[in-house]
Design a protein around this motif. Structure first.
Motif: not given
Length: 192
Positions: A40-41, A46-49, A55-56
């Motif tokens: 995530l930058s 981005k709330s959905s990320l 995620r990893l």
């Protein structure tokens, strides 16, 4: 060793991702496919990320029983914003005995000419392109390029966006996800 790099947010990783990666690992000259989890930058909210490490972890859970598939957090330590050319340069320096290739959907090939240093990527790396149902045309320079390898992989019309919405709408998405990924999402109440 030939490594195919499959970049994505994998938010979440799903059966479509696994099917494509496994197809490439089994039906091409690639020895392994690495799922490169895009961080995530810090400049974008981005709330959905989900968090990078969640995620990893999902990619790890999804790939742990596949010999030729691996999770990669290589981009987590690179400066942001990061470009594919930077990741490839870093990986080539870190693993000089490996040959790295990119894996991308046909839809990404349409905008490839806009990527930073795309000519250098194309000069030094093969690109394995899998079919996607999409509109628009591919730049003619990429149609018969010797470094672009078209792969007859199954067309997977499954997206992480769709899965997140289905979870939010309290639908059963279990068949679309690896079992351990589904369990983690369920236990952690992700995407609800």
């Amino acid at each position: 060793m030939k490594i195919g790099l499959y970049f994505g947010t994998f938010n979440p990783i799903h059966m479509g991702h696994l099917t494509i990666a496994n197809h490439l690992a089994e039906h091409s000259d690639l020895d392994q496919v690495w799922f490169v989890v895009t961080p995530l930058s810090p400049f974008k909210k981005k709330s959905s990320l989900l968090d990078n490490y969640h995620r990893l972890e999902m990619v790890y859970l999804a790939t742990k029983s596949y010999d030729k598939l691996r999770p990669s957090d290589i981009e987590f330590g690179l400066k942001q914003p990061n470009y594919t050319i930077d990741t490839l340069t870093y990986l080539q320096e870190k693993h000089p005995n490996h040959e790295f290739a990119l894996i991308m959907g046909e839809d990404n090939l349409k905008s490839f000419h806009k990527w930073k240093n795309y000519e250098i990527i194309l000069e030094n790396h093969n690109i394995y392109v899998y079919p996607r149902i999409s509109k628009g045309k591919i730049e003619t320079q990429f149609n018969d390029h010797p470094k672009i390898i078209r792969v007859d992989a199954p067309i997977m019309e499954l997206s992480s966006t769709f899965i997140r919405q289905e979870i939010k709408d309290q639908k059963n998405v279990r068949p679309m996800l690896p079992e351990d990924v589904w369990k983690l999402i369920d236990e952690m109440n992700f995407y609800r």
